[in-house]
Design an enzyme around this catalytic site. Structure first.
Site, mmCIF file in Angstrom:
data_model
loop_
_atom_site.group_PDB
_atom_site.id
_atom_site.type_symbol
_atom_site.label_atom_id
_atom_site.label_comp_id
_atom_site.label_asym_id
_atom_site.label_seq_id
_atom_site.Cartn_x
_atom_site.Cartn_y
_atom_site.Cartn_z
ATOM 1 N N ASP A 73 28.043 26.085 15.051
ATOM 2 C CA ASP A 73 27.722 24.678 15.256
ATOM 3 C C ASP A 73 28.131 23.819 14.073
ATOM 4 O OD1 ASP A 73 26.397 22.517 16.752
ATOM 5 O OD2 ASP A 73 24.967 22.566 15.103
ATOM 6 N N LEU B 33 21.913 16.913 17.619
ATOM 7 C CA LEU B 33 22.773 15.740 17.789
ATOM 8 C C LEU B 33 24.086 15.857 17.036
ATOM 9 C CD1 LEU B 33 20.085 12.918 17.516
ATOM 10 C CD2 LEU B 33 21.285 13.663 19.571
ATOM 11 N N ARG B 34 24.325 17.012 16.400
ATOM 12 C CA ARG B 34 25.571 17.151 15.646
ATOM 13 C C ARG B 34 26.779 17.039 16.573
ATOM 14 N NH1 ARG B 34 24.582 21.502 12.790
ATOM 15 N NH2 ARG B 34 24.101 20.421 10.839
ATOM 16 N N ALA B 35 26.670 17.586 17.777
ATOM 17 C CA ALA B 35 27.791 17.531 18.719
ATOM 18 C C ALA B 35 28.142 16.089 19.072
ATOM 19 C CB ALA B 35 27.459 18.317 19.982
ATOM 20 N N VAL C 13 29.983 14.571 16.063
ATOM 21 C CA VAL C 13 31.333 15.128 15.928
ATOM 22 C C VAL C 13 32.247 14.596 17.024
ATOM 23 C CG1 VAL C 13 32.691 17.247 16.063
ATOM 24 C CG2 VAL C 13 30.593 17.209 14.717
#
Length: 681
Positions: A200, A281-283, A286
């Site tokens: 991730d 919420l990293r996706a 990104v």
């Protein structure tokens, strides 16, 4: 695509590489916007992963640095915390962006840099030697075979990439500096996966494989041979293409701040991430950064739906992985359906805008849901026990007399450890001396002092203060006074499975339960960072079905395809385990093994079959090997042969029911080892 290592100082041109459009795009997007978070390149060996990464470095614009600064500070905005600072105004130096390659066996000090604690404490001098992160600042950090690095090293690298800063903290002495770089990792999934938490942390991922088109393969070979024959001449033929591509990267960087991420595009991004149920919420972040970089790369100042779609294809597949047996992937139909549902602004939504064209997939009341799951029941059961109803998995060899049972649902197992204290690679199974963990004692430094044991150092120096003429409050320290910490944490082990696949194990429901148990142990080995190997025995011999590897996925696939039937050469399986472990001890002497024998204890092959099996077990036990026997005997009448084998091996016997973690409390005393040099606890 091209393969092979460069034999010349002249890099293979980026524009000369054949195919691999997604990898090319992923690297270029990170060159335009390093905030995307790097690229993880997954693919089989010989697919030009390293060649393309090295070629990219030659395309990056040169950077301006402060003269003499070891940390590549930008004269226009020098790092106020730079260890070489503060920097006075001076003429800038231009130099190419560095490509820093990280070796597999790299230490933590080599990455972040090292502090000379002896000088810091004895002389009051903060002596800091920069590491690879300092060298990679404003350049490219390339990690080949990132999946083979220890987890704490990968965590450290990804933390630095995310924060843009490197920290070194040693006994109250602290150094920090900027560390912003384009992060690229490559890996061969056959050698083991990264755990989902680390996957991730990479912004994008790209899957690559060698082309099967004969024409493309011929062109790859043709270009490679031309490069090997004349590297300078070959590079010169692509010089103009390289220059144009480098200029396009520079132009996209300049355009990047002007790109607008519209509300519609942002809603599509968040809707896609929600639809695919990615964690955190990293996706979303990104994807947003990737879509903006895509627009800048195409020379646009507005993010379009095509940018969002491509961003999802690059940023989400590796975040869909839920357990070690899942392959990264993305449902393209679900992606298109979600994008279509959120392609209009809020003012265009509502029942007044619905019509006949809104019906169909994604248009009805249930259209926004995920597709219905397709597949077998999780327990792998069937209405009949007939072998003819047992269908081997796709790709497994079909054998008329060797039925293949599906594996049962994995579950959490009890923990088995190798007794004693090892010195293997960090993991989560057995006690070992490691860089992490709690301090258990002190010792004289073995090489560079990195982890000071303060109280032990003071105790060693105290008796000598009068003789050294101490005349102030300062302690007089000599090199012989210093002591370092010895820490105990946990190590990873080699878990070698020896699985009975004979006819006595062939009953469908029974083998389904056995495979489910082994699958559960494989899951446990993955979570504890172990290497695994698998030996199977049936018929007349034993086979090394899986040489020791870090790839639990391959082990699970081999187990699923394992046929059963025939005689039970138990002694052959144990002797094969002895040979495999002998070879592994020479390859990796610090990794301690744990033998897991999965059998009902029966042995066929003559009147002396059981005696031969006992002799083979004694041979393994004589080496102090930690072992566990998974007793698969079933039925009202039990012979207790598996427990006899466990006693001969010097380890516990555990039934399938006892293997589950829920039963650990009742089993702690029942299976407590008598000989701690031999048994698994």
């Amino acid at each position: 695509m091209e393969s092979g290592r460069q034999m010349s100082d002249v890099r293979y041109p980026f524009t000369a590489i054949v195919g691999m459009a997604d990898l090319r795009l992923g690297l270029l997007l990170n060159a335009v916007s390093p905030a995307v978070g790097g690229v993880l390149v997954r693919g089989e060996k010989g697919t030009a992963k390293s060649t393309m990464v090295r070629a990219l470095a030659g395309l990056l614009p040169s950077i301006a640095t402060v003269p003499g600064c070891r940390f590549a500070c930008d004269p226009a905005s020098a790092d106020p915390q730079c260890p070489d600072g503060p920097h006075a105004l001076a003429a800038a130096e231009e130099r190419p962006a560095h490509l820093v390659e990280l070796p597999v066996g790299v230490s933590e000090d080599r990455i972040v840099g090292s502090l000379d604690l002896e000088r810091a404490l004895a002389e009051g001098v903060k002596a800091y030697e920069p590491g690879l992160l300092a060298k990679a600042h404003r350049g490219v950090l390339y990690i080949d075979e990132v999946n083979l690095l220890q987890d704490h090293v990968v965590d450290l690298l990804l933390d630095a990439a995310a924060m843009g800063r490197s920290y070194v903290e040693r006994e109250g002495v602290s150094v920090r500096h900027a560390a912003r770089f384009l992060l690229v990792g490559t890996m061969n999934p056959e050698e083991g996966e990264l755990r989902p938490q680390l996957l991730d942390r990479f912004g994008l991922t790209v899957e690559i494989a060698a082309t099967r088109d004969p024409g493309e393969r011929a062109e790859v070979v043709r270009r490679r041979l031309a490069y090997d024959a004349d590297p300078d001449g070959f590079a010169a033929r692509y010089a103009e293409d390289e220059r144009e591509l480098a200029e396009r990267i520079t132009a996209a960087r300049e355009l990047l701040p002007q790109v607008e991420l519209t509300d519609v595009a942002l809603r599509q991004i968040t809707a896609v991430c929600a639809a695919f149920e990615v964690d955190g919420l990293r996706a979303d972040i990104v994807m947003a950064r990737t879509a903006v970089a895509l627009a800048a790369w195409d020379g646009r100042t507005e993010v379009l739906e095509e940018d969002v779609r491509k961003a999802a294809q690059l940023a989400l597949p590796h975040r869909r992985r839920r357990n070690p047996f899942d392959a990264p992937g993305l449902d393209e139909e679900q992606l298109d359906r979600t994008l279509d549902e959120h392609s209009e602004g809020p003012d265009d939504e509502g029942p007044d805008n619905e019509g006949p064209d809104d019906e169909g997939p994604g248009g009805g009341p249930d259209g926004g849901g995920a597709p219905e799951p397709v597949g077998d029941a999780p327990d792998g059961s069937a209405a009949s026990d007939e072998p003819s109803e047992t269908v081997p998995p796709q790709g497994a060899p079909a054998k008329a007399n060797a039925p293949v049972a599906a594996a049962g649902e994995p579950y959490r197992t009890r923990l088995f450890k190798v007794p004693g204290t090892g010195k293997g690679a960090q993991g989560r199974r057995s006690p070992a001396e490691t860089d992490g963990g709690h301090t258990i004692r002190s010792r004289r430094p073995q090489g560079h002092l990195s982890r000071l044991h303060l109280s032990a150092t003071l105790q060693a120096a105290a008796p000598h203060q009068v003789a050294r003429g101490r005349d102030s409050r300062a302690l007089v320290l000599h090199r012989d006074d210093f002591r370092e910490q010895v820490r105990q944490g946990r190590e990873s082990n080699l878990v070698l499975f020896v699985v009975d696949a004979s006819g006595s194990m062939a009953a469908r429901q029974r083998m389904t339960a056995v495979k489910g148990a082994v699958m559960s142990l494989l899951m446990d080995a993955y979570q504890r960072r172990d290497k695994i190997g698998m030996i199977t025995f049936r018929g007349a011999s034993a086979e090394l079905a899986l040489p020791p590897t870090s790839s639990v996925e391959v082990g699970a696939a081999r187990l699923e395809q394992l046929p059963t039937g025939g005689r039970t050469p138990l002694a052959a399986g144990l002797l094969r385990a002895h040979e495999v472990l002998r070879v592994e001890r020479m390859r990796d002497p610090h990794r301690r093994p744990l033998l897991v024998v999965v059998t009902d204890g029966r042995a066929t092959g003559g009147r002396d079959a059981l005696a031969q099996a006992g002799q083979a077990a004694g041979l393994l036990a004589g080496q102090g090997l930690a072992s566990v026997v998974l007793d698969c005997e079933a039925g009202p009448v039990r012979l207790g042969l598996a427990r006899t084998l466990a006693a001969q091996l010097g380890g516990p016997a555990v039934t399938l029911d006892e293997l589950r973690a829920e039963g650990v409390a009742a089993l702690v005393h029942a299976h407590r080892p008598v000989n701690h040099d031999r048994k698994a606890a």
